[in-house]
Enzyme design. Structure first.
Site, PDB file in Angstrom:
ATOM      1  N   TYR A  41     -27.382 -37.931  50.543  1.00 22.27           N
ATOM      2  CA  TYR A  41     -28.550 -37.139  49.712  1.00 22.27           C
ATOM      3  C   TYR A  41     -28.887 -37.515  48.545  1.00 22.27           C
ATOM      4  CZ  TYR A  41     -27.532 -33.310  53.521  1.00 22.27           C
ATOM      5  OH  TYR A  41     -27.521 -32.847  54.594  1.00 22.27           O
ATOM      6  N   TYR A  53     -22.271 -37.947  57.924  1.00 22.96           N
ATOM      7  CA  TYR A  53     -21.843 -38.054  56.488  1.00 22.96           C
ATOM      8  C   TYR A  53     -20.463 -37.754  56.201  1.00 22.96           C
ATOM      9  CZ  TYR A  53     -23.782 -33.677  55.226  1.00 22.96           C
ATOM     10  OH  TYR A  53     -24.391 -32.279  55.149  1.00 22.96           O
ATOM     11  N   HIS A  94     -31.334 -29.868  57.710  1.00 25.14           N
ATOM     12  CA  HIS A  94     -31.422 -28.351  57.422  1.00 25.14           C
ATOM     13  C   HIS A  94     -32.952 -27.896  57.427  1.00 25.14           C
ATOM     14  CE1 HIS A  94     -27.354 -28.492  55.312  1.00 25.14           C
ATOM     15  NE2 HIS A  94     -27.880 -29.963  55.208  1.00 25.14           N
ATOM     16  N   ARG A 124     -19.674 -34.720  59.180  1.00 22.35           N
ATOM     17  CA  ARG A 124     -20.568 -33.915  59.679  1.00 22.35           C
ATOM     18  C   ARG A 124     -21.570 -34.724  60.643  1.00 22.35           C
ATOM     19  NH1 ARG A 124     -23.061 -29.642  57.904  1.00 22.35           N
ATOM     20  NH2 ARG A 124     -22.627 -29.266  60.277  1.00 22.35           N
ATOM     21  N   HIS A 148     -27.640 -34.122  61.017  1.00 19.96           N
ATOM     22  CA  HIS A 148     -28.486 -32.752  61.166  1.00 19.96           C
ATOM     23  C   HIS A 148     -29.759 -32.898  60.040  1.00 19.96           C
ATOM     24  CE1 HIS A 148     -25.346 -32.350  57.893  1.00 19.96           C
ATOM     25  NE2 HIS A 148     -26.136 -31.466  57.333  1.00 19.96           N
TER      26      HIS A 148
HETATM   27 FE   LIG Z   1     -26.063 -31.427  55.101  1.00 22.55          FE
END
Ligand SMILES: [Fe+2]
Lengths: 187, 271
Positions: free
Chosen positions: B135, B174, B189, B184, B187
């Protein structure tokens, strides 16, 4: 198939996670009016966890009537023009768990009703959003007559009523434990 | 979430978390699943109290939510219009000078209320990691490359049929610090509004057949298998675009409304 045809069960929520900070807040998101507006009030407080520690990665949204009690129907929250009151704002908590909005005090949406701000809480570690209400202090008769407040014992009721301070209102949110805020289900 | 997980260093949950293995967390999740299956009940939302997700331990209310009849402002939602959202914000691949790295994809679907009516002209926001699982966030310390051509943030308004559509890059999985070797599933959000305040939701969309589903306490916090499957998009070759992008379809259904939408909810031009 992830959702069979005709399935209208609600989509589950998920946590907002830790990485919303560059996506959801935006310039002016927490200023429903400029802080210099003559009628601006500060609506602020802290978000605390079950150990009483600040939650520095929460996101709050407020949605409220204008001072006249009317429900705002104007667009423009994401690019505020400084003149249009949209009734909606968004603020993340800082490193001390504190959030702050500049807004106008809402009026009663019906004669004699108690004015409140509708509040949504998101946070890392919180698996789905929470809804609550922040009632404004001042009109004791309206607060006593409010059906939601009347359905709560005094200690729990107090978690939904903001406190006045010199610039506006303080509303702390306790996710868990002593003084846990009353969260709402609209069923 | 290569998160500093538990910024509160004294929180017992985080020290426990550091010690847990995937096997231990998986065993906790399996026990909750068995207990859920035995109840015969049907849950449609995640549990707020889900100890395998360590950060939830001190952040879930212990009291049941208090029933409130929605009234006044709660029966309405904020209005967003084309002054709020530029059409270009729905394309996450054109926000910089060059093409982002990764698998270009289109994700589209409809936002519906609990009666199946389209949620028209309402705001949809997304954010996501890049193709390497990173991110653009100062707290993301995952040592994967930042892509200078990808921010990973998009917005759009649904059209008159409740349809949203984004062009983006398929995000990577990640690591995070819930437990040792925690990852995770990939995905996106999603943040969605309905016609009423009470329908506000934030969730995550996943991709079909991710091997990390069974291992992930955030996904598994939805104890009902059919319910969590509603977060998984479907590959749709009719959405896939010739020599351009693969396509996924994912519909979002909000909780029931307490007010029949009015024409005035859907004023404004079509997106
Ligand atoms: Fe996330």
């Amino acid at each position: 198939m992830s959702r069979p045809a005709g399935d209208l069960q609600p989509t589950p929520g998920q946590t907002v996670g830790p990485f919303f900070g560059y996506a959801l807040p935006y310039d002016g998101s927490s200023d429903l009016v400029p802080p210099t507006h003559p009628d601006a009030v500060r609506f602020h407080g802290r978000v605390l966890d079950g150990a009483g520690d600040p939650v520095p990665d929460a996101l709050l949204e407020i949605w409220q009537a204008g001072p006249d009690g009317a429900v705002p129907r104007a667009a423009g929250s994401l690019h505020r023009d400084g003149f249009t009151f949209t009734g909606w704002g968004r603020a993340s908590t800082d490193g001390t768990g504190h959030y702050s909005f500049a807004t106008l005090a809402p009026g009663p949406t019906a004669p004699g009703s108690a004015p409140y701000l509708a509040v949504t809480v998101f946070a890392r570690g919180l698996l789905n959003r929470l809804f609550t209400r922040a009632y404004l202090p001042g009109d004791d008769a309206a607060l006593v007559a409010d059906p939601l407040l009347a359905s709560l014992d005094p200690e729990r009721r107090a978690t939904l009523v903001a406190a006045a301070d010199d610039r506006g209102f303080v509303f702390d949110i306790r996710l868990q434990g002593d003084g846990e805020t009353v969260f709402l289900a609209h069923g | 979430m290569t998160d500093i997980l538990d910024e509160a260093p004294t929180a017992p949950a985080s020290s426990d978390a550091a010690a847990s293995t995937q096997a231990e967390v998986s065993a906790e999740m399996a026990a909750i699943s068995r207990e859920y299956a035995d109840t015969g009940a049907t849950e449609t939302q995640p549990r707020l109290d889900y100890p395998p997700y360590r950060s939830s331990v001190l952040r879930h209310p212990t009291k049941d939510p208090h029933h409130a009849d929605p009234e006044g402002i709660e029966l309405w939602a904020p209005v967003f219009g084309h002054q709020d959202v530029d059409r270009l914000e729905a394309d996450l691949t054109i926000q910089h000078r060059g093409e982002p790295v990764g698998e270009r994809m289109i994700v589209t679907g409809r936002v519906l209320d609990g009666e199946g009516r389209p949620v028209r002209h309402q705001l949809v926001e997304i954010w996501q990691a890049n193709a390497g699982g990173r991110y653009i966030h100062k707290r993301d310390q995952h040592p994967a490359a930042i892509d200078p051509n990808f921010t990973g943030v998009g917005r759009c308004l649904t059209d008159g049929d409740g349809t949203y559509s984004f062009t983006t890059i398929k995000p990577g999985p990640y690591p995070w610090k819930n437990h040792r070797n925690a990852w995770r599933p990939a995905h996106i959000h999603f943040s969605v509004f309905g016609p009423a305040f009470t329908q506000r939701m934030i969730t995550q969309m996943y991709f079909p057949s991710d091997p990390l589903f069974a291992l992930d306490p955030i996904y598994q916090s939805i104890t009902d298998p059919a319910a969590r499957d509603r977060l998984v998009a479907t590959y749709d070759h009719d959405v896939t675009s010739h020599e351009w992008a693969t396509g996924y379809r994912w519909d979002i259904v909000l909780t029931g409304s307490h007010r029949t939408p009015l024409e005035s909810d859907t004023e404004g031009d079509d997106a």
